[in-house]
Design a protein around this motif. Structure first.
Motif, short mmCIF file in Angstrom:
data_model
loop_
_atom_site.label_atom_id
_atom_site.label_comp_id
_atom_site.label_asym_id
_atom_site.label_seq_id
_atom_site.Cartn_x
_atom_site.Cartn_y
_atom_site.Cartn_z
N HIS A 162 57.93 2.02 -29.49
CA HIS A 162 57.50 1.21 -30.31
C HIS A 162 56.40 1.94 -30.90
N SER A 163 55.39 2.56 -30.07
CA SER A 163 54.19 3.19 -30.70
C SER A 163 55.02 4.59 -31.31
N MET A 164 55.95 5.17 -30.85
CA MET A 164 56.29 6.33 -31.60
C MET A 164 57.18 5.96 -33.07
N LYS A 165 57.71 4.77 -33.18
CA LYS A 165 58.15 4.46 -34.17
C LYS A 165 57.17 3.74 -35.37
N CYS A 166 56.12 3.56 -34.75
CA CYS A 166 55.23 2.91 -35.72
C CYS A 166 54.16 3.96 -36.13
N LEU A 167 54.26 5.22 -35.83
CA LEU A 167 53.26 6.20 -36.10
C LEU A 167 53.79 6.95 -37.37
N ARG A 168 53.15 7.33 -38.31
CA ARG A 168 53.47 8.02 -39.40
C ARG A 168 53.43 9.60 -39.12
N PRO A 169 53.96 10.21 -40.03
CA PRO A 169 54.30 11.74 -39.91
C PRO A 169 52.69 12.49 -39.81
N GLY A 170 52.61 13.16 -38.68
CA GLY A 170 51.29 13.73 -38.61
C GLY A 170 50.28 12.83 -37.75
N GLY A 171 50.61 11.78 -37.31
CA GLY A 171 49.88 10.88 -36.78
C GLY A 171 49.37 11.05 -35.25
N THR A 172 48.54 10.44 -34.68
CA THR A 172 48.19 10.44 -33.19
C THR A 172 48.27 9.44 -32.48
N THR A 210 50.10 1.02 -17.91
CA THR A 210 50.12 -0.05 -16.59
C THR A 210 51.59 -0.40 -16.57
N SER A 211 52.38 -0.19 -17.48
CA SER A 211 53.87 -0.68 -17.16
C SER A 211 54.88 0.42 -16.85
N GLY A 212 54.37 1.69 -16.62
CA GLY A 212 55.06 2.95 -16.22
C GLY A 212 54.60 4.11 -16.83
N ALA A 213 54.81 5.24 -16.14
CA ALA A 213 54.18 6.44 -16.61
C ALA A 213 55.36 7.31 -17.28
N ASN A 214 56.55 7.05 -17.23
CA ASN A 214 57.71 7.95 -17.71
C ASN A 214 58.63 7.61 -18.43
N PRO A 215 58.25 7.33 -20.03
CA PRO A 215 59.03 6.82 -20.76
C PRO A 215 59.66 7.93 -21.37
N PRO A 216 61.01 7.85 -22.11
CA PRO A 216 61.67 9.00 -22.80
C PRO A 216 60.58 9.60 -23.83
N ALA A 217 60.45 11.11 -23.74
CA ALA A 217 59.27 11.58 -24.56
C ALA A 217 59.41 11.45 -26.09
N ASP A 218 60.98 11.62 -26.19
CA ASP A 218 61.34 11.70 -27.75
C ASP A 218 60.77 12.92 -28.53
N LEU A 219 60.97 13.91 -27.88
CA LEU A 219 60.49 15.30 -28.36
C LEU A 219 60.68 15.71 -29.48
N ASN A 220 61.92 15.35 -29.90
CA ASN A 220 62.57 15.86 -31.39
C ASN A 220 61.86 15.08 -32.39
N TYR A 277 59.24 17.28 -35.05
CA TYR A 277 59.93 17.21 -36.50
C TYR A 277 58.78 16.51 -37.19
N LEU A 278 58.34 15.20 -36.99
CA LEU A 278 57.21 14.63 -37.53
C LEU A 278 55.86 15.11 -37.39
N GLN A 279 55.58 16.15 -36.40
CA GLN A 279 54.50 16.93 -36.32
C GLN A 279 53.41 15.92 -35.95
N GLN A 280 53.79 15.12 -34.84
CA GLN A 280 52.85 13.96 -34.45
C GLN A 280 52.20 14.56 -33.08
N ARG A 281 50.94 13.93 -32.93
CA ARG A 281 50.10 14.71 -31.84
C ARG A 281 50.08 13.59 -30.59
N ILE A 282 49.89 13.88 -29.58
CA ILE A 282 49.87 13.14 -28.24
C ILE A 282 48.69 13.39 -27.52
#
Length: 324
Positions: free
Chosen positions: A230-240, A247-257, A261-266
């Motif tokens: 949900h966090s990934m989908k809500c973030l604009r291109p170039g967002g952070t 707390t719910s788990g440390a290894n979700p799918p990274a969704d690197l594409n 592609y959207l030049q997001q920052r983590i």
């Protein structure tokens, strides 16, 4: 003195290792100070220790508690900055010191009548802040402050999503971001917590995973696997997305594409510096911000407090008073 001590660790029954017992009053070494604790507060970090996450068993037993406010040896009211570290070893930032330790990791913590910390870690408590309020700030509020202003560098008008409204860091992030002029959105599974988040300054609050009115510039993420997609989908291109917990788990799918592609920052964020704690106090004085306190309990009822945290029924912070 009476103290809440972690004697053992259990991933499925964490409170089985938490024992209230008499321990010797600590004696400060050179460069350290004795603090008489007036108030402390619960953090998820304490539960992780009891579950055996990030805390080696050879460091047990240890007195838990990362947050404290009280009086120093001269009777001055103080807030305890909780990161015990060398700023020089962290290139000027003590949170980057490889040997840093949060209070209760390598040194006995705040769930006791007294504790000792380096004298540098004592910050004068302002008169406008109660001891209970002060005890909510050192970990949760400063974590939120660093996430927002040091790491994500939000400015007035930014759109900010806070996942999991109701927790200590999340409630602080909502209040701090709103006070800075950001448009704040939040999520929660609880209708009660959604209503609370609106009262703290959020423009809109939706159920966990539901669609937001618009994409956001910054996501404050402390939940992890359950909210990551949900966090990934809500973030604009170039967002952070700035992360300070999972707390719910440390290894979700990274969704690197999506990220490249959207030049997001983590960005990762841990704790805060002493100067950030002082800066946050100035902001709170200027804006009138105060932490959300769910309730207070005596140290003798700390097991009840932790169970409330495990059950997810707390909104904001739970303050503990030592049995002085």
């Amino acid at each position: 003195m009476l103290a809440a001590t972690a004697l053992s660790q259990n991933a499925t029954d964490p409170l089985s290792g938490l024992v209230l017992r008499e321990v010797p009053k600590p004696e400060p070494t050179p460069g350290w100070s004795l603090v008489r604790v007036v108030a402390s507060s619960l953090n998820m970090h304490d539960l992780w220790t009891l579950r055996g996450v990030g805390h080696p068993p050879e460091r047990l037993p240890i007195v838990l508690g990362c947050d404290a406010a009280g009086y120093d040896e001269d009777g001055n009211p103080v807030i305890v900055y909780p990161v015990i570290a060398d700023a020089d070893a962290g290139m000027g930032d003590e949170t980057l010191d490889p040997g840093r330790a949060l209070l209760s990791e390598q040194h006995d913590g705040a769930f006791a009548e007294y504790l000792t910390v380096p004298t540098r870690n004592l910050v004068p408590k302002p008169d406008w802040l109660s001891f209970d309020e002060a005890a909510c700030l050192p970990v949760a509020w400063t974590t939120a402050y660093r996430m927002l202003f040091t790491q994500a560098r939000i400015t007035a008008g930014d759109r900010v999503l806070v996942q999991g409204a109701g927790g200590g860091v999340a409630s602080a992030a909502i209040k701090l971001a709103a006070a800075a002029g950001a448009v704040v959105y939040a999520t929660s599974r609880s209708e009660t917590k959604r209503a609370e988040a609106l009262s703290w300054g959020a423009r809109a609050v939706v159920g966990t995973g539901e669609r937001l009115p618009e994409r956001v510039d910054v996501v404050v993420e402390t939940v992890g696997e359950a909210t990551w997609a949900h966090s990934m989908k809500c973030l604009r291109p170039g967002g952070t997305i700035v992360i300070a917990g999972a707390t719910s788990g440390a290894n979700p799918p990274a969704d690197l594409n999506r990220i490249f592609y959207l030049q997001q920052r983590i960005l990762g964020s841990t704790g805060c510096t002493r100067s950030e704690l002082v800066a946050m106090l100035k902001m709170m004085d200027a804006t009138g911000l105060r932490p959300v306190i769910d309730r207070t309990l005596p140290l003798s009822e700390i097991h009840k407090g932790f169970q409330l945290m495990i059950d997810g029924t707390l909104t904001g912070k739970l303050v503990i008073h030592p049995n002085a």
